[in-house]
Write an enzyme that holds these catalytic residues in place. Structure first.
Site, PDB file in Angstrom:
ATOM      1  CB  CYS A   1     -28.757 -16.914  -6.605  1.00 29.21           C
ATOM      2  SG  CYS A   1     -28.234 -15.311  -7.233  1.00 29.21           S
TER       3      CYS A   1
ATOM      4  CG  ASN B   1     -24.844 -13.799 -11.276  1.00 30.99           C
ATOM      5  OD1 ASN B   1     -24.198 -13.519 -12.275  1.00 30.99           O
ATOM      6  ND2 ASN B   1     -24.266 -14.261 -10.185  1.00 30.99           N
TER       7      ASN B   1
ATOM      8  CB  CYS C   1     -28.344 -10.988  -3.622  1.00 31.34           C
ATOM      9  SG  CYS C   1     -29.079  -9.341  -3.649  1.00 31.34           S
ATOM     10  NE  ARG C   2     -30.507 -16.170  -3.296  1.00 37.93           N
ATOM     11  CZ  ARG C   2     -31.481 -17.002  -3.634  1.00 37.93           C
ATOM     12  NH1 ARG C   2     -31.848 -17.958  -2.804  1.00 37.93           N
ATOM     13  NH2 ARG C   2     -32.082 -16.878  -4.795  1.00 37.93           N
ATOM     14  CB  SER C   3     -24.844 -16.784  -7.317  1.00 35.38           C
ATOM     15  OG  SER C   3     -25.362 -15.792  -8.164  1.00 35.38           O
TER      16      SER C   3
ATOM     17  CG  ASP D   1     -33.066 -13.370  -3.163  1.00 33.69           C
ATOM     18  OD1 ASP D   1     -32.233 -12.474  -2.890  1.00 33.69           O
ATOM     19  OD2 ASP D   1     -33.517 -13.562  -4.306  1.00 33.69           O
TER      20      ASP D   1
END
Length: 147
Positions: free
Chosen positions: A7, A10, A12-14, A119
């Site tokens: 993301c 690095n 939150c999402r990934s 995000d």
């Protein structure tokens, strides 16, 4: 199978995708995450994302942000981006001759109707992001099992 989730930062999402996929896929895959930007290198996932993941039994506390690099194309069998901007940034790093597949995570959950994982750092919808990440992780696990 070695899978890298990417993301922007690095945090939150990934890392959430890494944690969820470890839970879904178990130890049979080597899983990591990275960001396209270097703003948060060395930092743990964002507090509200860690809390939302923890409420679902997913521990992200041992993860630390790192930046994606061209060498990741050699280290991983599959690179997964969270949105179109991530994919474009990943592709700019692709070494000449690399055939490592790069896909959007939402490709593995077409039933979601989402083209990207929003995000939650900006939307503040950590639970919604985790719902989508879990659906994508389930789809990815099924796709890898069918290989």
């Amino acid at each position: 199978m070695k899978v890298l989730f990417v993301c922007l930062g690095n945090i939150c999402r990934s890392p959430a995708a890494e944690g969820v996929f470890r839970t879904v896929a178990g130890a049979e895959h080597d899983i990591d995450s990275a960001g396209t930007a270097d703003w948060h290198v060395g930092k743990p996932p964002y507090g509200p994302m860690r809390e939302a993941a923890s409420a679902r039994g997913i521990d992200l506390s041992d993860l630390r942000a790192r930046q994606v690099s061209g060498s990741d194309f050699d280290r991983f069998d599959l690179i997964i981006g969270m949105d179109g901007s991530n994919l474009a940034d990943i592709e700019r790093l692709r070494p000449t001759g690399s055939a490592t597949p790069v896909h959007l995570f939402t490709d593995y959950a077409p039933q979601s109707g989402m083209s990207e994982v929003p995000d939650p750092y900006y939307t503040r919808d950590f639970d919604g992001a985790l719902d989508l990440i879990e659906a994508c992780a389930d789809g990815l696990a099924r796709a890898l099992a069918e290989r």
